[in-house]
Design an enzyme around this catalytic site. Structure first.
Site, short mmCIF file in Angstrom:
data_model
loop_
_atom_site.label_atom_id
_atom_site.label_comp_id
_atom_site.label_asym_id
_atom_site.label_seq_id
_atom_site.Cartn_x
_atom_site.Cartn_y
_atom_site.Cartn_z
N ASP A 8 -3.69 1.97 5.04
CA ASP A 8 -4.67 1.15 5.81
C ASP A 8 -4.52 1.43 7.25
O ASP A 8 -4.46 0.25 8.19
CB ASP A 8 -4.49 -0.07 5.63
CG ASP A 8 -4.65 -0.49 4.06
OD1 ASP A 8 -5.22 0.47 3.07
OD2 ASP A 8 -4.49 -1.67 3.53
N LYS A 106 -9.56 0.24 -1.36
CA LYS A 106 -9.08 -0.71 -2.26
C LYS A 106 -9.98 -2.01 -1.84
O LYS A 106 -10.51 -1.93 -0.66
CB LYS A 106 -7.72 -0.78 -2.21
CG LYS A 106 -7.07 -1.02 -0.94
CD LYS A 106 -5.59 -0.79 -0.70
CE LYS A 106 -4.91 -0.94 0.48
NZ LYS A 106 -5.07 -2.32 0.78
N CYS A 151 0.44 -4.87 2.67
CA CYS A 151 -0.17 -3.68 1.97
C CYS A 151 0.67 -2.61 1.77
O CYS A 151 1.08 -2.02 0.74
CB CYS A 151 -1.44 -3.30 2.69
SG CYS A 151 -2.86 -4.44 2.32
#
Length: 205
Positions: A8, A106, A151
């Site tokens: 991310d 995601k 995450c």
């Protein structure tokens, strides 16, 4: 065989973004340098629909940081971030993407959040990352990116549960730090669960 997983590294998690991680941009040169050491590089990408139920704006009278029940489980509410096709959802412009093999998106289901690069938070939807790693004979996974206390941590914990030898590269991640010690506590939790916490300087293959 080993792989580098970049979690991310998107504009909304960088300084100036909607859900900025303090000093999140400082890991970009570290990750770029790390990529020179790996032949197999993957990334995850938060990719939310605008009506995602983890966004405080989608609940009347709620603010980021509040916790609600979503589908029977606790859900932290966040600012609107990483909306599909938005500038905030794009990868950091200074991040080298030349040799990436695949990107795993995601958080697409508006009814459940998805911190981990492997599964949603209810473990009902699979991104396909495990199968992809097995198909390419990956046994060792080195994890970097944002954020250490969400995450990255959940990706590391799932990687361990999926049977991968997992390494967290401590200088290639930063934390949201809703509480001041969240970064340190996250590293302790990952280590206690079986991950090896290392620095980029320790990688010399």
């Amino acid at each position: 065989m080993r792989a580098l997983l970049i979690v991310d590294m998107q504009n909304d998690f960088l300084p100036g973004g909607a859900l900025a991680v303090k000093d999140g941009d400082k890991v970009i040169p570290v990750i770029n340098k790390l990529q020179e050491k790996f032949d197999f590089i993957l990334a995850t990408q938060d990719w939310h629909p605008a009506d995602h139920k983890s966004f405080a704006d989608n609940h009347s009278g709620k603010e980021p940081g509040e916790v609600i029940k979503l589908g029977g489980t606790d859900q932290m509410l966040w600012p609107v971030h990483c909306v599909q096709d938005s500038e905030g959802a794009q990868f950091a412009k200074d991040l080298n993407r030349t040799n990436w093999k695949k990107i795993f998106k995601k958080g697409l289901n508006p009814l459940v959040d998805s911190y981990s690069g492997f599964f949603d938070n209810k473990k009902k939807e699979d991104t396909g990352l495990t199968a992809y790693l097995h198909a390419h004979n990956i046994s060792d996974l080195y994890v970097t990116g944002l954020a250490a206390d969400y995450c990255v941590k959940f990706t590391v914990l799932d990687a361990l549960k999926e049977g991968f030898d997992t390494y967290l590269i401590a200088d290639a991640t930063r934390a949201v730090n809703l509480s001041p010690d969240d970064y340190d506590e996250s590293l302790k939790e990952m280590s206690k669960s079986g991950a090896e916490v290392i620095t980029s300087a320790a990688i010399s293959f």
